[in-house]
Write a protein that holds these residues in place. Structure first.
Motif, PDB file in Angstrom:
ATOM      1  N   ARG A 164      22.772  -5.034 -29.509  1.00 36.07           N
ATOM      2  CA  ARG A 164      22.843  -3.619 -29.877  1.00 36.07           C
ATOM      3  C   ARG A 164      24.228  -3.278 -30.406  1.00 36.07           C
ATOM      4  NH1 ARG A 164      21.565   0.983 -27.077  1.00 36.07           N
ATOM      5  NH2 ARG A 164      22.510   0.313 -25.124  1.00 36.07           N
ATOM      6  N   VAL A 165      25.253  -3.869 -29.792  1.00 36.30           N
ATOM      7  CA  VAL A 165      26.619  -3.626 -30.265  1.00 36.30           C
ATOM      8  C   VAL A 165      26.766  -4.094 -31.703  1.00 36.30           C
ATOM      9  CG1 VAL A 165      29.038  -4.201 -29.902  1.00 36.30           C
ATOM     10  CG2 VAL A 165      27.563  -3.817 -27.949  1.00 36.30           C
TER      11      VAL A 165
ATOM     12  N   ARG B  53      31.915   2.264 -23.107  1.00 42.96           N
ATOM     13  CA  ARG B  53      30.604   2.386 -23.758  1.00 42.96           C
ATOM     14  C   ARG B  53      30.518   3.681 -24.574  1.00 42.96           C
ATOM     15  NH1 ARG B  53      30.683  -2.015 -21.501  1.00 42.96           N
ATOM     16  NH2 ARG B  53      28.877  -3.172 -20.744  1.00 42.96           N
ATOM     17  N   LEU B  58      27.686   3.633 -27.601  1.00 45.87           N
ATOM     18  CA  LEU B  58      26.526   2.995 -26.984  1.00 45.87           C
ATOM     19  C   LEU B  58      25.842   3.931 -26.004  1.00 45.87           C
ATOM     20  CD1 LEU B  58      27.896  -0.572 -26.290  1.00 45.87           C
ATOM     21  CD2 LEU B  58      26.119   0.070 -27.912  1.00 45.87           C
ATOM     22  N   ARG B  85      28.807   0.651 -36.414  1.00 44.44           N
ATOM     23  CA  ARG B  85      28.531  -0.463 -35.504  1.00 44.44           C
ATOM     24  C   ARG B  85      29.346  -1.697 -35.886  1.00 44.44           C
ATOM     25  NH1 ARG B  85      26.563   1.403 -31.644  1.00 44.44           N
ATOM     26  NH2 ARG B  85      28.605   0.563 -31.144  1.00 44.44           N
ATOM     27  N   LEU B  90      32.535  -5.030 -29.016  1.00 45.75           N
ATOM     28  CA  LEU B  90      32.706  -5.122 -27.569  1.00 45.75           C
ATOM     29  C   LEU B  90      32.807  -6.580 -27.134  1.00 45.75           C
ATOM     30  CD1 LEU B  90      32.482  -3.775 -24.690  1.00 45.75           C
ATOM     31  CD2 LEU B  90      30.024  -3.882 -24.969  1.00 45.75           C
TER      32      LEU B  90
END
Lengths: 604, 312
Positions: A164-165, B53, B58, B85, B90
């Motif tokens: 998802r990241v 996050r 996110l 994105r 991360l």
């Protein structure tokens, strides 16, 4: 991906080929009757005999496989495809998708499967083409639930969040990331459904609701043979045998496939061997609580035995804390498991002795060792959450630990439990004794574990990374408590950790382990101030300290026990290595008062 | 480059009848500039991971907003979010859970290239090899599965995956706390080198104060969802002003116990974030708490070295 289940694959292929090639095998016509020879036994012309209409049983068995298997495989495949898709979308997207898929499947689950099948077959009429959707419907909920449960576990994994990241869409995540990771359980479910579908097809045909006679099917054959069971019992045996064999082969195939698609290697643990009856050869040092001498542990692996702990000797004296420090793979935890007799099945001690107050723990029968654990030797582990029983109150758990080793009344044990909780600093011990583990914080649970550990006044307390899972302010509290207890009760504390600052805080002496060996021991302050082994020095440089220069890593990795370098195990990473270092394994040598080092160049 | 304004996040907890909010993060305003590393320290339950996050978009913020180069993440359209994105990445804490066990690491590193159509398919293997080289792994490792690597190597793979899309802002959520100490230093050196080389802005989340001391430019200390103290690393570590920061620094075990500052051992456990104390959230464990602390929520005050305490 290389270990395909060849025997199961071959057996499945044989069954499939027989079924597919049935028309071309030169078999007699499966519906041609030969009434005069009805119920005839096996003969050269009819290997398995003839049935109640004189038809060849072998032919009908093979033609029956065509029908039974095609129905079962298509039904299971259909159910697998639709069910898994529903389960994944419901589990991953949640919300409205979950209600639409899962809840409607739950409704389907409310019907008994056989009843559901009977209902639909009665409505649509019997026949192989009706059977496929009916059986698929029956096995659909199983696939959906299995896939759904798998997705719920997988979706919270970091690697799914990583996708998802990266900005991956839902479809991509479901197909590429989640599906392969729930493949194992789905495959198992497929094998179960396929096997069950063969049986259910037979059952429905037996009831006259499946395949229509005179077309052959295993269910029909069993049904017909039942009527003539008294005259020709063998007729019942053949279709049942075929059914059983097919189901077994399919189960084996799916299990094999599940293992084959898993990239992890599977190890089979070898059976535990008896302890080698080597004479200890050494007398215990009178003063030490624990005197471990020349401990070597062996683990059997498919590639041959490995030795995660080699020739480890150490002593712990009363009122003293000895810290074993090392990185993962250094053998520090295996050492403590060997002392307490808790090594996993594949591992065993091949050499050495561990005297606890004069008794050799390594040669004690399991029963006596069990009595010692929690009594004279106590243990505190890293994760206090999983070491406590979640369904019992903590006071009762401590009382139970006391009563397991001492004949006390229930009331006296409970009073002592509360006193222990007070000693380890749990606030409000009278009422907290009635709390369940989940009602306590991590630090409080570790206090309870320590209370259990000291309940029977042990002479040796082994603490394996007891503060690693705790926050730094709580860690400070627990370290304080452990050193207070050590002083007050004269405990010998064996403290296992990877954190050098923790060692500096708590340990009187330190043993540094690397790749299964002790490389340096001595009083903590002296060792940290002037290490005699290059590994200790490098480890100290790599530990971040508030003051001082930025940490420097050690190049390379700890050698795995399967591929130890020749000579000194640290030589390949050592900045001071010379050719002599790789010539022979260095022995531990004395390096000043109370200090030992396993380096030939310590004073060079 | 990236700024949060009064950021807050609450999660609903409880059943049907006693539903209430757990405020994981409250009123967090921090800024990370280009090429700068902000260390975010706190104990478990302090909300530091939630802040990370939130800053990546996110999780949606309950209150306040996150601005990346002036753009509000919550207001971004799906197409804009896809581009964002690519630029916000991360690095996870657990090098074991964060890699898909069923796919080769090369395929996982290439995911970002495929998703964002960054290089043509024929150049992908070369790009993956270059990324592996950048994090200190051999290019032929691309065909292997995660279980064939050690923890430190896996964390390098995780970093390579995060770098594949060419991010500008990196959140590193406890990236070394699962690693052995000698490997920790290697990974920290790698992160520091990459930051300098690529001009990355980084939010470095950690509970390990000495690690933050060596990697971050500035540090923010969180307790129960709020920032207690924020400022340049040197100033905060040399002269901590908030009593919580002082306690945290003195609790950290040191290689030189004899040189350590006087220890203020905090009593008890942090209160539950579901039911935080009124006023200053730290007052229940604070050695210098006064009656006024129960009624006033202290604001983060100061210019470069900010403290949220009415007693200093």
């Amino acid at each position: 991906m290389t270990r395909l289940p060849w025997p199961a694959l071959a057996a499945t292929a044989l069954i499939a080929v027989l079924a597919i090639l049935a028309p071309w095998l030169g078999l007699p016509n499966p519906v041609t009757m030969d009434v005069p020879h009805r119920l005839a036994g096996p003969s050269a012309a009819h290997w398995l005999g003839q049935d109640e209409f004189g038809r060849d049983v072998l032919t009908r068995l093979i033609w029956g496989a065509r029908v039974s298997l095609s129905v079962a495989v298509s039904a299971a495949a259909l159910a697998c495809l639709i069910g898994t898709a529903l389960g994944i979308t419901g589990g991953y997207l949640r919300g409205i998708a979950e209600i639409l898929t899962l809840r409607s499947i739950d409704v389907l689950l409310c019907f008994p499967p056989l009843l559901l099948a009977l209902l639909v077959v009665t409505l649509l009429g019997p026949g192989a083409t009706t059977l496929i959707p009916v059986l698929a419907l029956v096995y659909l909920p199983g696939f959906t639930r299995v896939a759904y449960a798998g997705v719920l576990t997988a979706r919270s994994q970091d690697y799914v969040e990583a996708m998802r990241v990266l900005g991956a869409g839902s479809g991509r995540i479901m197909l590429r990331t989640i599906l392969p990771n729930i493949g194992g359980p789905v495959l198992v479910q497929f094998s179960l459904a396929m096997a069950a579908a063969v049986v259910l097809e037979s059952g429905l045909s037996f009831l006259g609701l499946g395949v229509v006679p005179p077309a052959p099917s295993w269910g029909l054959m069993i049904g017909a043979a039942r009527a003539t069971m008294a005259q020709a019992p063998l007729l019942l045996l053949w279709p049942c045998l075929a059914l059983t064999l097919t189901v077994l082969v399919m189960n084996a195939l799916c299990d094999g496939l599940r293992d084959a698609v898993d990239p992890h290697p599977t190890y089979r643990p070898a059976a535990r061997r008896l302890l080698d009856a080597i004479a200890p050869g050494l007398l215990p040092t009178p003063k030490a609580v624990l005197d471990l001498a020349h401990l070597t542990v062996e683990i059997d692996t498919p590639a041959g035995p490995i030795h995660p702990v080699r020739d480890v000797s150490l002593q712990v004296f009363p009122g003293e804390t000895l810290a074993i420090v090392g990185e993962s793979g250094s053998g520090k935890s295996v050492t403590s498991l060997a002392i307490t007799g808790l090594l996993p099945g594949a591992a065993h001690v091949t050499e050495g002795a561990a005297f606890l107050d004069g008794t050799d723990l390594l040669r004690l029968p399991e029963e006596s060792l069990r009595k010692l654990r929690g009594d004279k030797i106590a243990m505190v582990f890293q994760d206090p959450g999983s070491s406590l029983n979640p369904v019992h109150r903590i006071g009762a758990q401590i009382a139970e630990a006391i009563r397991a080793h001492r004949p006390l009344s229930d009331k006296a044990a409970r009073a002592e439990a509360i006193a222990l909780l007070r000693r380890v600093g749990l606030p409000d011990p009278d009422s907290r004794a009635r709390a369940y583990p989940h009602e306590l914080s991590g630090g409080q649970r570790q206090r309870v574990m320590i209370a259990i550990a000291i309940a029977n006044h042990p002479s040796l307390l082994i603490a394996d990374e007891p503060t690693t899972a705790l926050d730094v302010t709580i860690q400070a509290q627990i370290l304080e408590l452990l050193s207070d207890l050590k002083r007050e009760r004269g405990l010998a504390l064996l403290f296992i950790t990877h954190a050098l600052p923790v060692v500096a805080e708590i340990a009187d002496r330190v043993a540094v382990m690397y790749a299964g060996e002790i490389v340096e021991t001595g009083p903590t302050a002296e060792v940290f101030l002037a290490p005699h082994h290059p590994y200790t020095a490098a480890l100290l440089r790599s530990a971040p300290d508030e003051e001082g220069p930025p940490p420097v890593g050690i190049p390379g990795i700890v050698p795995p026990p399967t591929a130890l370098p020749p000579g000194c195990t640290f030589a390949p990473r050592c900045p001071r290595a010379i050719p002599e270092c790789t010539a022979a394994p260095p022995a531990l040598r004395s390096a000043g008062a109370g200090r030992l080092t396993r380096c030939i160049r310590w004073n060079a | 480059m990236i700024t949060t304004e009064h950021l807050g996040k609450s999660f609903p907890i409880g059943g049907l009848f006693n539903r209430h909010a757990l405020h994981a993060v409250r009123d967090v305003s921090i800024t990370v500039g280009r090429g700068e590393t902000l260390g975010l320290v706190g104990e478990s339950g302090s909300g530091k991971s939630t802040v990370g996050r939130l800053m990546l978009g996110l999780l949606p913020a309950t209150t306040g907003r996150v601005l990346f180069e002036g753009q509000d993440l919550a207001a971004a359209r799906p197409a804009q979010m896809r581009t964002l994105r690519r630029r916000l990445q991360l690095v996870f804490q657990d090098p074991y859970a964060s890699l898909d066990p069923r796919r080769t690491i090369g395929a996982q590193i290439a995911d970002a290239l495929v998703i964002h159509k960054l290089v043509s398919p024929s150049f992908r293997p070369a790009r993956v090899a270059a990324l592996l080289d950048q994090v200190g792994l051999a290019p032929d490792h691309a065909a292997r599965y995660p279980h064939q690597f050690s923890g430190g190597q896996r964390q390098r793979i995780g970093i390579a995956r995060a770098l594949a899309s060419g991010p500008d802002f990196l959140v590193a959520d406890e990236p070394v706390s699962a690693l052995d100490v000698s490997v920790q230093a290697q990974v920290l050196a790698l992160l520091a080198g990459l930051r300098a080389e690529l001009g990355l802005a980084m939010l470095f989340i950690s509970h390990d104060l000495p690690v933050v001391r060596h990697l971050a430019d500035r540090v923010a200390v969180m307790y129960l969802g709020r920032i207690m103290e924020e400022g340049p690393v040197k100033a905060v570590f040399a002269t901590p002003r908030h009593p919580y920061t002082q306690a945290l620094l003195s609790a950290a075990p040191s290689l030189h116990p004899e040189r350590r500052r006087a220890r203020t051992l905090l009593q008890g456990d942090p209160p539950s974030p579901a039911n935080p104390p009124s006023g200053c959230v730290f007052r229940t464990r604070c050695p210098i708490a006064a009656p006024a602390c129960a009624s006033t929520i202290p604001a983060l005050a100061g210019l470069t070295h900010r403290v949220a305490c009415i007693r200093v």
